[in-house]
Write an enzyme that holds these catalytic residues in place. Structure first.
Site, PDB file in Angstrom:
ATOM      1  N   GLN A 209       0.848  -1.197   0.000  1.00 30.35           N
ATOM      2  CA  GLN A 209       0.000   0.000   0.000  1.00 30.35           C
ATOM      3  C   GLN A 209       0.878   1.239   0.000  1.00 30.35           C
ATOM      4  O   GLN A 209       0.380   2.356  -0.107  1.00 30.35           O
ATOM      5  CB  GLN A 209      -0.885   0.016   1.247  1.00 30.35           C
ATOM      6  CG  GLN A 209      -1.803  -1.181   1.358  1.00 30.35           C
ATOM      7  CD  GLN A 209      -2.426  -1.272   2.749  1.00 30.35           C
ATOM      8  OE1 GLN A 209      -3.468  -0.675   3.016  1.00 30.35           O
ATOM      9  NE2 GLN A 209      -1.778  -1.998   3.642  1.00 30.35           N
ATOM     10  N   ASN A 210       2.175   1.033   0.155  1.00 31.46           N
ATOM     11  CA  ASN A 210       3.088   2.174   0.261  1.00 31.46           C
ATOM     12  C   ASN A 210       3.358   2.776  -1.108  1.00 31.46           C
ATOM     13  O   ASN A 210       3.474   2.069  -2.106  1.00 31.46           O
ATOM     14  CB  ASN A 210       4.403   1.751   0.909  1.00 31.46           C
ATOM     15  CG  ASN A 210       4.188   1.268   2.342  1.00 31.46           C
ATOM     16  OD1 ASN A 210       3.132   1.527   2.919  1.00 31.46           O
ATOM     17  ND2 ASN A 210       5.157   0.569   2.880  1.00 31.46           N
ATOM     18  N   VAL A 211       3.484   4.101  -1.117  1.00 31.23           N
ATOM     19  CA  VAL A 211       3.756   4.788  -2.368  1.00 31.23           C
ATOM     20  C   VAL A 211       5.239   5.171  -2.483  1.00 31.23           C
ATOM     21  O   VAL A 211       5.654   5.775  -3.456  1.00 31.23           O
ATOM     22  CB  VAL A 211       2.827   6.012  -2.545  1.00 31.23           C
ATOM     23  CG1 VAL A 211       1.407   5.553  -2.837  1.00 31.23           C
ATOM     24  CG2 VAL A 211       2.818   6.907  -1.313  1.00 31.23           C
TER      25      VAL A 211
ATOM     26  N   HIS B  23      -1.633   1.208  -4.301  1.00 38.28           N
ATOM     27  CA  HIS B  23      -2.048   2.595  -4.077  1.00 38.28           C
ATOM     28  C   HIS B  23      -1.207   3.592  -4.886  1.00 38.28           C
ATOM     29  O   HIS B  23      -1.178   4.777  -4.563  1.00 38.28           O
ATOM     30  CB  HIS B  23      -1.987   2.945  -2.587  1.00 38.28           C
ATOM     31  CG  HIS B  23      -3.059   2.266  -1.772  1.00 38.28           C
ATOM     32  ND1 HIS B  23      -3.063   2.247  -0.394  1.00 38.28           N
ATOM     33  CD2 HIS B  23      -4.172   1.587  -2.155  1.00 38.28           C
ATOM     34  CE1 HIS B  23      -4.133   1.579   0.036  1.00 38.28           C
ATOM     35  NE2 HIS B  23      -4.816   1.149  -1.004  1.00 38.28           N
TER      36      HIS B  23
ATOM     37  N   GLU C  13       1.465  -3.218  16.662  1.00 37.95           N
ATOM     38  CA  GLU C  13       0.308  -3.447  17.544  1.00 37.95           C
ATOM     39  C   GLU C  13      -0.725  -4.217  16.742  1.00 37.95           C
ATOM     40  O   GLU C  13      -0.612  -4.296  15.517  1.00 37.95           O
ATOM     41  CB  GLU C  13      -0.269  -2.100  17.987  1.00 37.95           C
ATOM     42  CG  GLU C  13      -0.689  -1.262  16.798  1.00 37.95           C
ATOM     43  CD  GLU C  13      -0.897   0.225  17.098  1.00 37.95           C
ATOM     44  OE1 GLU C  13      -0.559   0.657  18.206  1.00 37.95           O
ATOM     45  OE2 GLU C  13      -1.393   0.916  16.211  1.00 37.95           O
TER      46      GLU C  13
ATOM     47  N   CYS D 162      -0.665  11.598 -16.323  1.00 39.98           N
ATOM     48  CA  CYS D 162      -1.262  12.645 -17.156  1.00 39.98           C
ATOM     49  C   CYS D 162      -2.754  12.372 -17.309  1.00 39.98           C
ATOM     50  O   CYS D 162      -3.156  11.344 -17.847  1.00 39.98           O
ATOM     51  CB  CYS D 162      -0.598  12.693 -18.524  1.00 39.98           C
ATOM     52  SG  CYS D 162      -1.382  13.928 -19.597  1.00 39.98           S
TER      53      CYS D 162
ATOM     54  N   CYS E 180      -3.688  12.331 -21.386  1.00 40.02           N
ATOM     55  CA  CYS E 180      -3.403  11.191 -22.275  1.00 40.02           C
ATOM     56  C   CYS E 180      -3.253   9.869 -21.528  1.00 40.02           C
ATOM     57  O   CYS E 180      -3.013   8.840 -22.135  1.00 40.02           O
ATOM     58  CB  CYS E 180      -2.175  11.464 -23.139  1.00 40.02           C
ATOM     59  SG  CYS E 180      -0.607  11.331 -22.229  1.00 40.02           S
TER      60      CYS E 180
ATOM     61  N   THR F  64       0.605  -2.805   8.732  1.00 40.96           N
ATOM     62  CA  THR F  64      -0.579  -2.085   8.262  1.00 40.96           C
ATOM     63  C   THR F  64      -1.672  -2.166   9.308  1.00 40.96           C
ATOM     64  O   THR F  64      -1.821  -3.187   9.986  1.00 40.96           O
ATOM     65  CB  THR F  64      -1.052  -2.582   6.881  1.00 40.96           C
ATOM     66  OG1 THR F  64      -2.275  -1.927   6.524  1.00 40.96           O
ATOM     67  CG2 THR F  64      -1.254  -4.081   6.839  1.00 40.96           C
TER      68      THR F  64
ATOM     69  N   CYS G  32       3.444  17.165 -19.776  1.00 37.85           N
ATOM     70  CA  CYS G  32       3.525  15.704 -19.849  1.00 37.85           C
ATOM     71  C   CYS G  32       4.537  15.333 -20.925  1.00 37.85           C
ATOM     72  O   CYS G  32       4.472  15.841 -22.042  1.00 37.85           O
ATOM     73  CB  CYS G  32       2.146  15.140 -20.193  1.00 37.85           C
ATOM     74  SG  CYS G  32       2.191  13.408 -20.707  1.00 37.85           S
TER      75      CYS G  32
HETATM   76  N1  APR Z   1       7.060  -1.847  12.694  1.00 35.73           N
HETATM   77  C1  APR Z   1       5.898  -2.499  12.435  1.00 35.73           C
HETATM   78  N2  APR Z   1       4.703  -1.888  12.417  1.00 35.73           N
HETATM   79  C2  APR Z   1       4.667  -0.583  12.662  1.00 35.73           C
HETATM   80  C3  APR Z   1       5.822   0.184  12.934  1.00 35.73           C
HETATM   81  C4  APR Z   1       7.068  -0.508  12.949  1.00 35.73           C
HETATM   82  N3  APR Z   1       8.215   0.109  13.200  1.00 35.73           N
HETATM   83  N4  APR Z   1       5.462   1.473  13.133  1.00 35.73           N
HETATM   84  C5  APR Z   1       4.142   1.503  13.004  1.00 35.73           C
HETATM   85  N5  APR Z   1       3.639   0.279  12.726  1.00 35.73           N
HETATM   86  C6  APR Z   1       2.261  -0.135  12.487  1.00 35.73           C
HETATM   87  C7  APR Z   1       1.250   0.647  13.283  1.00 35.73           C
HETATM   88  O1  APR Z   1       1.050  -0.001  14.532  1.00 35.73           O
HETATM   89  C8  APR Z   1       0.019   0.561  12.392  1.00 35.73           C
HETATM   90  O2  APR Z   1      -0.749  -0.595  12.678  1.00 35.73           O
HETATM   91  O3  APR Z   1       1.979   0.139  11.136  1.00 35.73           O
HETATM   92  C9  APR Z   1       0.599   0.430  10.988  1.00 35.73           C
HETATM   93  C10 APR Z   1       0.475   1.683  10.134  1.00 35.73           C
HETATM   94  O4  APR Z   1      -0.869   1.938   9.915  1.00 35.73           O
HETATM   95  P1  APR Z   1      -1.360   3.135   8.981  1.00 35.73           P
HETATM   96  O5  APR Z   1      -0.653   4.381   9.360  1.00 35.73           O
HETATM   97  O6  APR Z   1      -2.833   3.147   9.017  1.00 35.73           O
HETATM   98  O7  APR Z   1      -0.787   2.731   7.541  1.00 35.73           O
HETATM   99  P2  APR Z   1      -1.422   1.735   6.452  1.00 35.73           P
HETATM  100  O8  APR Z   1      -2.092   0.605   7.125  1.00 35.73           O
HETATM  101  O9  APR Z   1      -0.352   1.454   5.483  1.00 35.73           O
HETATM  102  O10 APR Z   1      -2.507   2.669   5.783  1.00 35.73           O
HETATM  103  C11 APR Z   1      -3.263   2.163   4.724  1.00 35.73           C
HETATM  104  O11 APR Z   1      -4.271   4.285   4.378  1.00 35.73           O
HETATM  105  O12 APR Z   1      -4.388   6.605   4.108  1.00 35.73           O
HETATM  106  C12 APR Z   1      -4.199   5.402   3.503  1.00 35.73           C
HETATM  107  O13 APR Z   1      -3.438   5.179   1.341  1.00 35.73           O
HETATM  108  C13 APR Z   1      -2.967   5.247   2.665  1.00 35.73           C
HETATM  109  O14 APR Z   1      -1.890   3.199   1.996  1.00 35.73           O
HETATM  110  C14 APR Z   1      -2.397   3.915   3.096  1.00 35.73           C
HETATM  111  C15 APR Z   1      -3.588   3.234   3.743  1.00 35.73           C
END
Ligand code: APR
Length: 240
Positions: free
Chosen positions: A98-100, A116, A210, A124, A127, A183, A143
């Site tokens: 999900q990371n950009v 994502h 967590e 663009c 096009c 995540t 572009c």
């Molecule tokens: N190691 C492991 N987990 C971690 C660490 C770490 N060092 N630091 C934070 N976390 C965990 C947090 O506990 C949390 O559960 O990573 C998670 C991050 O959650 P979010 O900030 O909600 O990120 P993500 O789940 O990737 O978000 C999903 O939301 O806004 C959108 O498009 C954006 O892709 C993103 C999507």
């Protein structure tokens, strides 16, 4: 993870927690007391098509800042361990992120899918061409394909469809093991992958700081920083 002998196909979902220790802000829960991204900026303003229509300069500036920042960051041991797994795992493997940011790639991972989008792409809207982009967009550059001045960040905003869902579901259907790393499980459809994978017969493992929102759906949860948990898990998988 117990017995790995029946595992051939692996799908790994990663989120902001994988990049947190590289110094990239998470969205929802700040690390070490620092405010998270969505505590510093309103999602509606900077991560929706409506926000972009209302105030494009604000949105372009926000992503210009992020694009510049990620280029100063480095992959951490979690990215490196996943790249090693990718290089050495003989079965199917897909890292759905999900990371950009591009830290999985910079660590050397190849089987990566950005559901994502990517900070380092400009899209663009005239096009439909995507171009690699490392500089700013605020000055409305042309572009490279059609010269229209209609480039936007190639990131999926709330209310937009994530990319390559067909490929992701095809991989989930074949998966023997689904692993979710860093995540929060707050954003669908990614948050639903664990249930999909499980109902399709895969084992499920969560590695996170967590418990995520869908934590109950995982067969096993390990809590801790990704830079510690991920290398340990990868050694188990490759050694076992
Ligand atoms: N190691 C492991 N987990 C971690 C660490 C770490 N060092 N630091 C934070 N976390 C965990 C947090 O506990 C949390 O559960 O990573 C998670 C991050 O959650 P979010 O900030 O909600 O990120 P993500 O789940 O990737 O978000 C999903 O939301 O806004 C959108 O498009 C954006 O892709 C993103 C999507």
């Amino acid at each position: 993870m117990g017995d790995m002998s029946d595992i051939r196909n692996i799908v790994i979902l990663t989120g902001a927690g994988v990049s947190a220790e590289s110094g990239i802000d998470t969205f929802r829960s700040g690390t070490d007391g620092a405010p998270s991204l969505w505590e510093q900026h309103r999602v509606e303003d900077v991560a929706t098509p409506e926000g972009f229509a209302r105030d494009p300069d604000l949105v372009l500036r926000f992503y210009d800042m992020r694009r510049e920042a990620i280029q100063t960051k480095q992959p951490n041991p979690a990215h490196h361990a996943l790249a090693k797994l990718d290089a050495e795992w003989r079965g199917e493997l897909l890292i759905v992120t999900q990371n950009v940011d591009d830290l999985h790639e910079r660590a050397g991972a190849r089987r990566v899918l950005h559901m994502h989008g990517e900070h380092l792409n400009a899209w663009c809207t005239t096009c439909d061409t995507r171009s690699r982009w490392t500089g700013p967009l605020i000055d409305r550059p042309a572009c490279p394909a059609c010269e229209a001045r209609a480039l936007r960040p190639d990131v999926v905003w709330f209310g937009e469809m994530p990319y390559r869902m067909d490929e992701i579901y095809a991989a989930l259907r074949r998966a023997d093991l689904f692993v979710s790393i860093g995540t929060s499980g707050a954003v669908y459809p990614a948050a639903g992958f664990v249930r999909d994978a499980r109902s399709l017969g895969a084992k499920t493992l969560e590695l996170n700081l967590e418990r995520s929102q869908g934590s109950g759906w995982f067969d096993e949860t390990r809590l801790g920083p990704a830079s510690n948990l991920v290398p340990g898990w990868v050694d188990e998988v490759l050694g076992g």
